[in-house]
Design a protein around this motif. Structure first.
Motif, PDB file in Angstrom:
ATOM      1  N   VAL A  48      -6.936   3.016  -2.796  1.00  0.00           N
ATOM      2  CA  VAL A  48      -5.571   3.360  -3.208  1.00  0.00           C
ATOM      3  C   VAL A  48      -4.555   2.574  -2.380  1.00  0.00           C
ATOM      4  O   VAL A  48      -3.578   2.040  -2.907  1.00  0.00           O
ATOM      5  CB  VAL A  48      -5.330   4.883  -3.093  1.00  0.00           C
ATOM      6  N   ASP A  49      -4.802   2.467  -1.068  1.00  0.00           N
ATOM      7  CA  ASP A  49      -3.905   1.705  -0.196  1.00  0.00           C
ATOM      8  C   ASP A  49      -3.891   0.223  -0.571  1.00  0.00           C
ATOM      9  O   ASP A  49      -2.833  -0.415  -0.587  1.00  0.00           O
ATOM     10  CB  ASP A  49      -4.311   1.861   1.267  1.00  0.00           C
ATOM     11  N   LEU A  50      -5.051  -0.341  -0.875  1.00  0.00           N
ATOM     12  CA  LEU A  50      -5.132  -1.753  -1.263  1.00  0.00           C
ATOM     13  C   LEU A  50      -4.422  -2.011  -2.589  1.00  0.00           C
ATOM     14  O   LEU A  50      -3.762  -3.041  -2.757  1.00  0.00           O
ATOM     15  CB  LEU A  50      -6.589  -2.205  -1.354  1.00  0.00           C
ATOM     16  N   ILE A  51      -4.543  -1.074  -3.513  1.00  0.00           N
ATOM     17  CA  ILE A  51      -3.843  -1.205  -4.802  1.00  0.00           C
ATOM     18  C   ILE A  51      -2.344  -1.216  -4.560  1.00  0.00           C
ATOM     19  O   ILE A  51      -1.612  -2.030  -5.123  1.00  0.00           O
ATOM     20  CB  ILE A  51      -4.260  -0.080  -5.770  1.00  0.00           C
ATOM     21  N   GLY A  52      -1.877  -0.338  -3.681  1.00  0.00           N
ATOM     22  CA  GLY A  52      -0.447  -0.321  -3.337  1.00  0.00           C
ATOM     23  C   GLY A  52      -0.025  -1.594  -2.623  1.00  0.00           C
ATOM     24  O   GLY A  52       1.047  -2.153  -2.890  1.00  0.00           O
ATOM     25  N   PHE A  53      -0.853  -2.085  -1.702  1.00  0.00           N
ATOM     26  CA  PHE A  53      -0.559  -3.306  -0.959  1.00  0.00           C
ATOM     27  C   PHE A  53      -0.426  -4.499  -1.893  1.00  0.00           C
ATOM     28  O   PHE A  53       0.426  -5.365  -1.702  1.00  0.00           O
ATOM     29  CB  PHE A  53      -1.668  -3.560   0.066  1.00  0.00           C
ATOM     30  N   ALA A  54      -1.258  -4.528  -2.922  1.00  0.00           N
ATOM     31  CA  ALA A  54      -1.227  -5.623  -3.891  1.00  0.00           C
ATOM     32  C   ALA A  54      -0.072  -5.484  -4.884  1.00  0.00           C
ATOM     33  O   ALA A  54       0.147  -6.378  -5.700  1.00  0.00           O
ATOM     34  CB  ALA A  54      -2.552  -5.685  -4.647  1.00  0.00           C
ATOM     35  N   GLY A  55       0.660  -4.379  -4.804  1.00  0.00           N
ATOM     36  CA  GLY A  55       1.786  -4.173  -5.711  1.00  0.00           C
ATOM     37  C   GLY A  55       1.376  -3.736  -7.099  1.00  0.00           C
ATOM     38  O   GLY A  55       2.131  -3.903  -8.053  1.00  0.00           O
ATOM     39  N   LEU A  56       0.182  -3.177  -7.220  1.00  0.00           N
ATOM     40  CA  LEU A  56      -0.326  -2.770  -8.530  1.00  0.00           C
ATOM     41  C   LEU A  56      -0.367  -1.260  -8.709  1.00  0.00           C
ATOM     42  O   LEU A  56      -1.038  -0.759  -9.603  1.00  0.00           O
ATOM     43  CB  LEU A  56      -1.728  -3.360  -8.750  1.00  0.00           C
ATOM     44  N   GLY A  57       0.352  -0.539  -7.856  1.00  0.00           N
ATOM     45  CA  GLY A  57       0.341   0.914  -7.920  1.00  0.00           C
ATOM     46  C   GLY A  57       0.849   1.476  -9.233  1.00  0.00           C
ATOM     47  O   GLY A  57       0.395   2.521  -9.686  1.00  0.00           O
ATOM     48  N   ARG A  58       1.775   0.784  -9.877  1.00  0.00           N
ATOM     49  CA  ARG A  58       2.305   1.261 -11.157  1.00  0.00           C
ATOM     50  C   ARG A  58       1.483   0.778 -12.338  1.00  0.00           C
ATOM     51  O   ARG A  58       1.643   1.259 -13.449  1.00  0.00           O
ATOM     52  CB  ARG A  58       3.749   0.811 -11.323  1.00  0.00           C
ATOM     53  N   VAL A  59       0.622  -0.203 -12.097  1.00  0.00           N
ATOM     54  CA  VAL A  59      -0.181  -0.774 -13.177  1.00  0.00           C
ATOM     55  C   VAL A  59      -1.542  -0.098 -13.269  1.00  0.00           C
ATOM     56  O   VAL A  59      -1.955   0.340 -14.331  1.00  0.00           O
ATOM     57  CB  VAL A  59      -0.345  -2.298 -12.975  1.00  0.00           C
ATOM     58  N   LEU A  60      -2.244  -0.051 -12.132  1.00  0.00           N
ATOM     59  CA  LEU A  60      -3.569   0.562 -12.107  1.00  0.00           C
ATOM     60  C   LEU A  60      -3.419   2.058 -11.905  1.00  0.00           C
ATOM     61  O   LEU A  60      -2.949   2.503 -10.865  1.00  0.00           O
ATOM     62  CB  LEU A  60      -4.421  -0.043 -10.981  1.00  0.00           C
TER      63      LEU A  60
END
Length: 88
Positions: A48-60
């Motif tokens: 979850v942290d990596l998804i947020g770091f990559a800026g994909l929190g709203r996509v994935l």
């Protein structure tokens, strides 16, 4: 006609890295192009942290469990104040 949701169980991904996030983003894109919606289940806090770091929190989309509320929230900014005089 509604979109069919596909749930991907991420429990067996113990050591996610940014390569994992990239593969998930590509899988998400392929699902969308085929008319499906991808949702991630049992994602570890690191994923979850990596998804947020990559800026994909709203996509994935990640299914949220009760455990995620137990995570530490970042501290806010402290108010500015005067330092006490040091003892002589």
């Amino acid at each position: 006609m509604g979109t069919t949701t596909v749930v991907l169980d991420c429990a067996l991904c113990p050591e996610p890295d940014l390569g994992t996030v990239e593969r998930l983003a590509r899988l998400h894109l392929a699902a969308r192009r085929s008319g499906y919606e991808l949702t991630l289940a049992n994602a570890s806090p690191r994923l979850v942290d990596l998804i947020g770091f990559a800026g994909l929190g709203r996509v994935l989309r990640v299914q949220v469990k009760g455990q995620s509320e137990q995570r530490k929230h970042p501290r806010g900014v402290e108010k500015e104040r005067e330092l006490a005089d040091p003892p002589a």
